[in-house]
Design a protein around this motif. Structure first.
Motif, PDB file in Angstrom:
ATOM      1  N   ILE A 241      23.176  42.803  28.668  1.00 54.47           N
ATOM      2  CA  ILE A 241      23.601  43.928  29.504  1.00 54.47           C
ATOM      3  C   ILE A 241      24.489  43.434  30.646  1.00 54.47           C
ATOM      4  CG2 ILE A 241      22.776  45.721  31.091  1.00 54.47           C
ATOM      5  CD1 ILE A 241      20.317  46.028  29.226  1.00 54.47           C
ATOM      6  N   TYR A 244      27.870  42.483  29.292  1.00 56.22           N
ATOM      7  CA  TYR A 244      28.621  43.703  28.971  1.00 56.22           C
ATOM      8  C   TYR A 244      29.255  44.279  30.232  1.00 56.22           C
ATOM      9  CZ  TYR A 244      29.577  48.594  28.078  1.00 56.22           C
ATOM     10  OH  TYR A 244      30.197  49.802  28.020  1.00 56.22           O
ATOM     11  N   GLU A 245      28.459  44.393  31.287  1.00 63.61           N
ATOM     12  CA  GLU A 245      28.952  44.997  32.526  1.00 63.61           C
ATOM     13  C   GLU A 245      30.071  44.141  33.151  1.00 63.61           C
ATOM     14  OE1 GLU A 245      28.112  48.014  34.114  1.00 63.61           O
ATOM     15  OE2 GLU A 245      29.716  47.498  35.509  1.00 63.61           O
ATOM     16  N   THR A 247      32.157  42.238  31.768  1.00 64.90           N
ATOM     17  CA  THR A 247      33.401  42.233  30.986  1.00 64.90           C
ATOM     18  C   THR A 247      33.816  43.639  30.586  1.00 64.90           C
ATOM     19  OG1 THR A 247      32.157  42.008  28.923  1.00 64.90           O
ATOM     20  CG2 THR A 247      32.825  39.964  29.986  1.00 64.90           C
ATOM     21  N   ARG A 248      33.181  44.645  31.208  1.00 60.47           N
ATOM     22  CA  ARG A 248      33.333  46.034  30.771  1.00 60.47           C
ATOM     23  C   ARG A 248      34.788  46.523  30.777  1.00 60.47           C
ATOM     24  NH1 ARG A 248      32.626  51.058  33.337  1.00 60.47           N
ATOM     25  NH2 ARG A 248      31.677  52.643  32.011  1.00 60.47           N
TER      26      ARG A 248
END
Lengths: 250, 250
Positions: A241, A244-245, A247-248
């Motif tokens: 998570i 993900y954030e 490299t969002r």
């Protein structure tokens, strides 16, 4: 027919001590084997397979990789496999020499503080590879990345991610020019961090989180906001998570 | 001293057939036991523990829960434990009756299409609980949520999340009033979906993804953008990232 010495050698590679001694590790199953051979990152010492595998495999892959194959019987595969249900083929690969010095600028680097569970480490390596992470710095007590269960769950991502094992307190102390983030249960909400193209991200042990010595070196503590009631998140899930954030918006 | 019949009964609960027959399941270890007892969701049939556990446990928890404890010897615990290294205590709990009909409006519901790995299902349940998901709809081939490995990795989240096992094609067909999202490798980038307070999210099998019949019922396919080279993400990791994004601004 496999000699007793060969069987003993292959079985020994299920243990870190002997993997380190021989600089070799095991990988099993048609999918993983063909991925590792094609990734061309680890030298393949030998492949032990039942004839069913040999007739199904793409011969070009074996030729291109200059792969030696020894055909074994089912009962022999059972002896050398680490799986409850052996999966046609067992390969022995040479470890690669980790790249101890690498750039921490303009990229995200992962630091693992005593990840113990092989499945978790495997999933973390695979997820890191998905998000383009090149380097993972593991504490000395983190499970060995060549542990058969780690290898099986990384799939071929182990070939693409550089892992080093070191004293992470010392390593972090020398790396303070880059922002160091620690994933904890009581930090700044993750989405307030915004995208970072350069950071060091620390993930803690499954049961005990990040040790105090390590936590003291972080510039910022971050947290994945909890909406429900679970006490904690699995370490691999938390890593995913946060990556993900970060490299969002890449 | 445990009778042979008791040992046989406890051991039988490692198999789905007997769990279903007795409507009972196993949970092990001090942390999980005390969480499950305090969650007060599953009736506790019996606790088998070594004396070391009994002297350490909070007696109030046992009294409040009206918990019966039988003290066993280490060698007996070894016989009834499902763990390689038994962890002081084994409890038998009664399954709860799943709530087959629940509201799908104003909330996110998870649908699992043949999740096979017990560790993955356990992690999905725990993560769903973290993000406040109340209901999970599992295909008939999804691993049993009372499998000992699932129970161990959910921790007490199993007490808070309602799981039903059903024909998911039929269930989805009746649920089309809510937006149905399918997590795939080639869909719309996840962050374009924005926050949703109402959705049905389908997660596919670890190796084969979502079956065509199920995929056809989705209104939208979504994808977690890949920056690096890993072939796929672990099913529990994918679930976590999507749930994080959907609830990101909650």
């Amino acid at each position: 027919m496999l000699s007793k010495a060969t069987i003993k050698y292959i079985q020994s590679l299920q243990h870190k001590k002997f993997r380190d001694e021989h600089h070799a590790f095991l990988a099993e199953g048609p999918k993983l084997l063909s991925e590792l051979i094609q990734a061309n990152c680890f030298e393949c010492e030998m492949v032990y397979a039942v004839s069913e595998w040999e007739s199904a495999v793409d011969q070009k892959i074996l030729l291109n990789g200059n792969i030696r194959v020894q055909i074994v019987e089912d009962f022999e595969l059972l002896k050398i496999s680490n799986l409850k249900t052996p999966n046609l083929v067992v390969g022995i690969f040479k470890m690669k020499i980790p790249q101890e010095h690498f750039d921490i600028k303009n990229r995200i680097t992962l630091v693992l503080d005593d990840i113990n569970d092989p499945g978790n480490l495997g999933t973390i390596i695979r997820t890191a590879d998905w998000f383009g992470i090149k380097n993972i710095v593991c504490s000395m007590n983190t499970v060995d990345c060549y542990n058969p269960k780690v290898v099986q769950s990384t799939m071929s991502s182990l070939a693409r991610v550089n892992l080093i094992y070191t004293d992470i307190v010392e390593w972090l102390s020398k790396s303070k020019s880059v922002q160091i983030l620690a994933t904890t249960l009581h930090g700044r909400p993750l989405k307030d961090i915004h995208q970072l193209s350069e950071a060091i991200l620390i993930i803690g042990n499954e049961a005990n989180g990040i040790t105090d010595d390590v936590l003291n070196l972080a510039h910022e503590k971050i947290t994945i906001p909890k909406i429900g009631k679970a006490e904690s998140l699995n370490a691999a899930v938390a890593t995913s998570i946060v990556l993900y954030e970060l490299t969002r918006n890449a």
